[in-house]
Design an enzyme around this catalytic site. Structure first.
Site, PDB file in Angstrom:
ATOM      1  N   ARG A   1      19.733  16.863   1.398  1.00 29.77           N
ATOM      2  CA  ARG A   1      19.041  17.278   2.797  1.00 29.77           C
ATOM      3  C   ARG A   1      17.664  17.218   3.059  1.00 29.77           C
ATOM      4  O   ARG A   1      17.265  17.016   4.137  1.00 29.77           O
ATOM      5  CB  ARG A   1      19.796  18.369   3.402  1.00 29.77           C
ATOM      6  CG  ARG A   1      21.204  18.048   3.726  1.00 29.77           C
ATOM      7  CD  ARG A   1      21.880  19.528   4.154  1.00 29.77           C
ATOM      8  NE  ARG A   1      21.976  20.567   3.085  1.00 29.77           N
ATOM      9  CZ  ARG A   1      22.724  20.665   2.165  1.00 29.77           C
ATOM     10  NH1 ARG A   1      23.707  19.701   2.183  1.00 29.77           N
ATOM     11  NH2 ARG A   1      22.682  21.640   1.391  1.00 29.77           N
TER      12      ARG A   1
ATOM     13  N   GLU B   1      24.271  30.411 -10.648  1.00 26.79           N
ATOM     14  CA  GLU B   1      24.777  31.601 -10.725  1.00 26.79           C
ATOM     15  C   GLU B   1      25.633  31.392 -11.964  1.00 26.79           C
ATOM     16  O   GLU B   1      25.879  32.300 -12.814  1.00 26.79           O
ATOM     17  CB  GLU B   1      25.599  31.912  -9.343  1.00 26.79           C
ATOM     18  CG  GLU B   1      25.980  33.367  -9.498  1.00 26.79           C
ATOM     19  CD  GLU B   1      26.994  33.737  -7.920  1.00 26.79           C
ATOM     20  OE1 GLU B   1      27.351  34.894  -7.973  1.00 26.79           O
ATOM     21  OE2 GLU B   1      26.915  32.728  -7.265  1.00 26.79           O
TER      22      GLU B   1
HETATM   23  P1  AMP Z   1      18.391  27.540  -4.505  1.00 26.15           P
HETATM   24  O1  AMP Z   1      18.165  26.493  -5.734  1.00 26.15           O
HETATM   25  O2  AMP Z   1      19.172  28.540  -4.895  1.00 26.15           O
HETATM   26  O3  AMP Z   1      17.140  27.911  -3.849  1.00 26.15           O
HETATM   27  O4  AMP Z   1      19.220  26.351  -3.538  1.00 26.15           O
HETATM   28  C1  AMP Z   1      18.404  25.533  -2.566  1.00 26.15           C
HETATM   29  C2  AMP Z   1      19.199  24.252  -2.448  1.00 26.15           C
HETATM   30  O5  AMP Z   1      20.617  24.558  -2.169  1.00 26.15           O
HETATM   31  C3  AMP Z   1      18.743  23.401  -1.420  1.00 26.15           C
HETATM   32  O6  AMP Z   1      18.589  22.014  -1.795  1.00 26.15           O
HETATM   33  C4  AMP Z   1      19.961  23.572  -0.284  1.00 26.15           C
HETATM   34  O7  AMP Z   1      20.281  22.419   0.414  1.00 26.15           O
HETATM   35  C5  AMP Z   1      21.105  24.131  -1.015  1.00 26.15           C
HETATM   36  N1  AMP Z   1      21.565  25.293  -0.211  1.00 26.15           N
HETATM   37  C6  AMP Z   1      21.778  26.615  -1.073  1.00 26.15           C
HETATM   38  N2  AMP Z   1      22.182  27.490  -0.236  1.00 26.15           N
HETATM   39  C7  AMP Z   1      22.538  27.071   0.925  1.00 26.15           C
HETATM   40  C8  AMP Z   1      23.042  27.460   2.238  1.00 26.15           C
HETATM   41  N3  AMP Z   1      23.395  28.596   2.379  1.00 26.15           N
HETATM   42  N4  AMP Z   1      23.409  26.244   3.153  1.00 26.15           N
HETATM   43  C9  AMP Z   1      22.833  25.323   2.905  1.00 26.15           C
HETATM   44  N5  AMP Z   1      22.325  24.601   1.752  1.00 26.15           N
HETATM   45  C10 AMP Z   1      22.158  25.624   0.817  1.00 26.15           C
END
Ligand code: AMP
Length: 178
Positions: free
Chosen positions: A66, A103
């Site tokens: 996205r 996680e």
């Molecule tokens: P992180 O690596 O934990 O910061 O996760 C970020 C990535 O995961 C991004 O590319 C987001 O598109 C996706 N992502 C994580 N949590 C969500 C959520 N609650 N809703 C939509 N996309 C998420």
């Protein structure tokens, strides 16, 4: 006559919460209603770019998948190149890879070895900052290529996950916080 810029609250109202997707306990932020609204989508890009103007940025790097939507539109507005950082195994040419902890388990992102010139000024864009693992790994790849990250910009930040602490002292912008 030009219409007034939508407020962050109006943009937030176009994001749909999907409980327990893709797995129980996750509240997924569905941006597709926002993307479908021409005025809100364009305003989101403008707000994510902030005060950057054409000539100030050499490349906008977007994160699979996205992040591509926002980064490509931002690149076009800034007259800058668009560079994809993809999940491992998707890019066809030689790559650098970076793994990060999830996680449960790990994930790996990749970039083409010739994607950025050393010294390039880069904006890094994704739709959402959660734990910061993905953006942190993307930042490592950009720096490995010798490029400079001017700012990281996200449409949404899940503040309670404290992702910023994994991203060092790079300037971080987010439009909407939860
Ligand atoms: P992180 O690596 O934990 O910061 O996760 C970020 C990535 O995961 C991004 O590319 C987001 O598109 C996706 N992502 C994580 N949590 C969500 C959520 N609650 N809703 C939509 N996309 C998420």
């Amino acid at each position: 006559m030009s219409q007034p810029l939508p407020s962050p609250a109006e943009i937030a109202a176009a994001i749909r919460n999907i409980p327990d997707f893709p797995k129980p306990g996750i509240q997924f932020k569905d941006i597709t209603p926002l993307l479908a609204d021409a005025r809100l989508f364009s305003a989101s890009i403008d707000l994510m770019i902030g005060d950057y103007k054409p000539g100030m940025v050499d490349a906008v790097v977007g994160i699979d998948a996205r992040g591509f939507i926002f980064a490509a539109a931002a690149a076009a507005k800034l007259h800058a190149g668009f560079i994809p950082i993809r999940k491992k195994g998707k890019l066809p040419f030689q790559t650098h890879e970076q793994s990060y902890d999830l996680e449960y388990g790990t994930a790996t992102v990749a970039v083409h070895v010739d994607a950025l010139k050393p010294g390039s000024r880069v904006l890094l864009i994704d739709d959402l900052l959660a734990t910061g693992g993905t953006a942190g790994a993307a930042a490592s790849l950009i720096r490995k290529l010798g490029a400079e990250i001017l700012e990281m910009s996200f449409l949404i930040e899940l503040k309670f996950l404290d992702g910023r602490k994994r991203l060092g002292d790079c300037p971080i912008r987010s439009l909407l916080s939860y």
